[in-house]
Design a protein around this motif. Structure first.
Motif, PDB file in Angstrom:
ATOM      1  N   THR A 514       1.037  -1.152   0.114  1.00 28.49           N
ATOM      2  CA  THR A 514      -0.130   0.158  -0.024  1.00 28.49           C
ATOM      3  C   THR A 514       0.926   1.198  -0.006  1.00 28.49           C
ATOM      4  O   THR A 514       0.598   2.336  -0.625  1.00 28.49           O
ATOM      5  CB  THR A 514      -0.990   0.026   1.395  1.00 28.49           C
ATOM      6  OG1 THR A 514      -0.179  -0.080   2.621  1.00 28.49           O
ATOM      7  CG2 THR A 514      -1.749  -1.335   1.232  1.00 28.49           C
ATOM      8  N   LYS A 517       1.874   1.855  -3.658  1.00 24.06           N
ATOM      9  CA  LYS A 517       0.560   2.605  -4.560  1.00 24.06           C
ATOM     10  C   LYS A 517       0.107   3.671  -3.932  1.00 24.06           C
ATOM     11  O   LYS A 517       0.018   4.543  -4.745  1.00 24.06           O
ATOM     12  CB  LYS A 517      -0.529   1.506  -4.273  1.00 24.06           C
ATOM     13  CG  LYS A 517      -1.705   1.789  -5.157  1.00 24.06           C
ATOM     14  CD  LYS A 517      -2.492   0.478  -5.454  1.00 24.06           C
ATOM     15  CE  LYS A 517      -3.789   0.742  -6.248  1.00 24.06           C
ATOM     16  NZ  LYS A 517      -3.656   1.777  -7.383  1.00 24.06           N
ATOM     17  N   VAL A 526      -5.032   4.981   0.057  1.00 25.09           N
ATOM     18  CA  VAL A 526      -4.775   3.332   0.227  1.00 25.09           C
ATOM     19  C   VAL A 526      -4.337   2.679   1.311  1.00 25.09           C
ATOM     20  O   VAL A 526      -4.626   1.645   1.960  1.00 25.09           O
ATOM     21  CB  VAL A 526      -3.831   3.297  -1.230  1.00 25.09           C
ATOM     22  CG1 VAL A 526      -3.293   1.814  -1.172  1.00 25.09           C
ATOM     23  CG2 VAL A 526      -3.993   3.935  -2.435  1.00 25.09           C
TER      24      VAL A 526
END
Ligand code: ARG
Length: 585
Positions: A514, A517, A526
């Motif tokens: 995460t 991302k 996220v």
């Protein structure tokens, strides 16, 4: 520590290779159907085209090769050509235990050094900090923390709005209210003359007043323009007053941002780019980009494929004064000189999208930064009220940040009233909950989307809220304390006994992904999703099992270790979001 998807990608790439296919086809992603499998690879589709075979045939061959690895509970080819994978519990536990031992708790570290300047917050001098700046400040702060946690070098620059027409308006208004001040004399001498201390109440009210006046009073508007221009040319009296304005504003802004856990490395303003404007103009001239249009100096930025009409960027107005785009471009020169950043990110309302397209294009044409330097605008959406329109106070005005925090704190205090659990200062706990509610309520949205500010919902103990996350942490705290475990201990999980544990372990294993991302997409949401998933699965785990009274020693210890790790992962995520947690509530 490597991300789990990269580890699995290596395995699957090897399998593609072993079957005679290009290994680059083996990239693994987290499954988008968690009910079917944990991970998937869609490489067989591309392979089918390359090698002229049916995708399912490729998938079957690769799945067969992968079975030998012994790390999958299930690995299967699914029509029309997916490769679905679920890890064995042993493998999952092993990976999670690596996170336990990892000093970065599984957060992937940058392999190459990278420098990022983040331009966020960006309030304006002499204008009270309002919730329009809230989103920029809290999103930018989260991105700064996440990028740093991944080992990147980050400079947080507040980029104060301290150099445009608003400054001229404010000084013009002061000159009418206090004509006797020495700073308004032609022959002001900074060595001898002084600017009186500014009254904070007057400072807050002078800009809106002057701005309204300039709309009705043409002469006043003219005067403000002239003053802006003279200020930009450093007329001593105006400059001295302006410095006082900046000083007073900064101390107010700092104290507000502190309440939101937002801080900056650089307190530069638009004015700091002033020294680079002559150089900017020279570069643009040398490259033949600058031309005169209606008395102003402009640069064309329209490109052939554009669907919309992009007006030229104005670099100098007809009276030679600089505007917003000028300072942004000069600031790019300054940042390049000071930091040689690999990336410059601007966290600014999406309504300013066109401005940034113009500025970035002009910067590229002029070669202000190397082509490899990323210039990126994260345009965020509007915070709306329940009526779907930009958030206002009950009286219809723009709510000030300090009032907003106060309202949220009062809301939290009401919720806590009667709680015997709060140890320590009730008000302090309430303020932390209030700020967590505001920040999480904002950060959990896709930044570009508008969202509805609903304090009642944000303060709720149920659902995807900051309050719920803080509550989950306090719940884990209480289990650990009863078991006599120190939060900083590192304990290993010994096995997986229930479905909820498997889910928890998987979410923890995926937490590293995460971070990448969130940075790639400039989307702290996220991280919010991962934290929320962890909290809600933890609640289930907690309800299904009597952790403390479990008689099987091995199980009990493993459960405690998992609780400890869940706490560690969630609190790290909260730290990244700039949200303080509380001991109990
Ligand atoms: N001060 C500006 C405003 O309040 C935002 C500045 C954003 N940053 C930038 N580099 N233009 O609208």
């Amino acid at each position: 520590m490597r991300k789990i998807t990269s580890i699995l990608s290596s395995y699957v790439s090897e399998a593609f290779k072993a079957c005679g296919y290009d290994p680059s086809l083996g990239s693994v992603t987290v499954s988008d159907r968690m009910d079917l499998c944990q991970f998937q690879c869609n490489g067989a589709f591309a392979a089918a085209k390359l090698y002229k075979k049916a995708p399912i045939m490729v998938a079957e061959e690769v799945a067969e090769a992968l079975k030998k690895e012994g790390i999958f509970k299930v690995v299967e080819a699914v029509k029309p050509g997916f490769i679905n994978m679920t890890l064995t519990d042993e493998y999952l536990v092993g990976y999670v235990n690596e996170i336990v031992a990892d000093e970065h708790t599984g957060v992937p570290q940058s392999q190459t050094p990278e420098t990022i300047v983040i331009d966020y917050g960006a309030p304006n001098v002499a204008k009270p900090l309002h919730i329009g700046h809230l989103r920029s400040a809290i999103i930018g702060e989260a991105l700064k923390r996440i990028a740093r946690e991944m080992g990147k070098t980050v400079y947080a620059d507040v980029h104060l709005g301290d150099w445009g027409t608003p400054m001229g308006l404010v000084i013009a208004e002061y000159s009418e209210r206090h004509p006797e001040w020495a700073c308004f004399k032609e022959d002001f001498d900074p060595e001898k003359d002084e600017v009186p201390a500014l009254d904070p109440d007057e400072l807050n009210e002078v800009y809106p007043y002057a701005s309204a006046k300039s709309k009705k009073d043409e002469a006043f508007k003219e005067k403000a323009h002239r003053i802006t221009h003279e200020l930009q040319n450093h007329r001593p009296g105006y400059y001295a007053l302006w410095r006082e304005l900046v000083k007073a504003s900064i101390s107010d802004i700092k104290s507000n941002f502190e309440k939101l856990n937002v801080s900056f490395d650089l307190w530069y303003g638009e004015s700091d780019s002033d020294a680079y404007i002559p150089e900017l103009v020279q570069i643009l001239k040398d490259k033949g980009l600058l031309y005169e249009s209606e008395g102003a100096l402009v640069v064309d930025v329209q490109e052939p494929g554009d669907k919309i009409n992009l007006p030229p960027v104005i670099i100098k107005k007809s009276d030679d004064s600089s505007i917003y785009a000028t300072t942004d471009l000069a600031t790019i020169i300054q940042r390049e000189r000071d930091f040689k950043p690999d990336r410059i990110w601007y966290i600014v309302d999406k309504r300013q999208a066109m401005h940034f397209v113009q500025v970035f294009r002009c910067a590229r044409k002029a070669g202000l930064v190397p082509d490899s330097t990323e210039l990126r605008h994260l345009g965020f959406g509007t915070m709306n009220g329940a009526d779907g329109k930009p958030f206002k106070t009950r009286e219809g005005g723009v709510m000030r940040l300090s009032d907003l925090i106060k309202t949220a704190t009062e809301g939290a205090l009401e919720k806590l009233s009667g709680s015997e659990y709060v140890s320590g200062d009730m008000n302090e706990t309430a303020q932390k909950i209030g700020v967590a509610a505001i920040k999480f309520g904002d950060l959990c949205n896709q930044p570009a989307k508008d969202y509805v500010f609903d304090l009642g919902k944000f303060l709720s103990f149920d659902g995807k809220t900051g309050t719920y996350l803080l509550y989950t942490v306090t719940r884990i705290n209480s289990i650990l304390k009863k078991a006599g475990i120190d939060y900083s201990e590192k304990r290993k999980i010994t096995g997986i006994y229930t479905d909820a544990e498997r889910e928890l372990a998987l979410i923890i294993a995926l937490s590293g992904e995460t971070y990448t991302k969130a940075i790639d997409d400039l989307a702290p949401c996220v991280l919010c999703d991962n934290a929320y998933n962890l909290a809600s699965v933890f609640s289930r785990f907690y309800h299904d099992n009597r952790i403390l009274s479990e008689e099987d020693e091995l199980k009990r210890n493993s459960w405690l270790a998992l609780s400890l790790l869940t706490r560690r992962v969630i609190t790290k995520q909260l730290d990244m979001l700039g949200i303080d947690y509380v001991e109990n509530m």
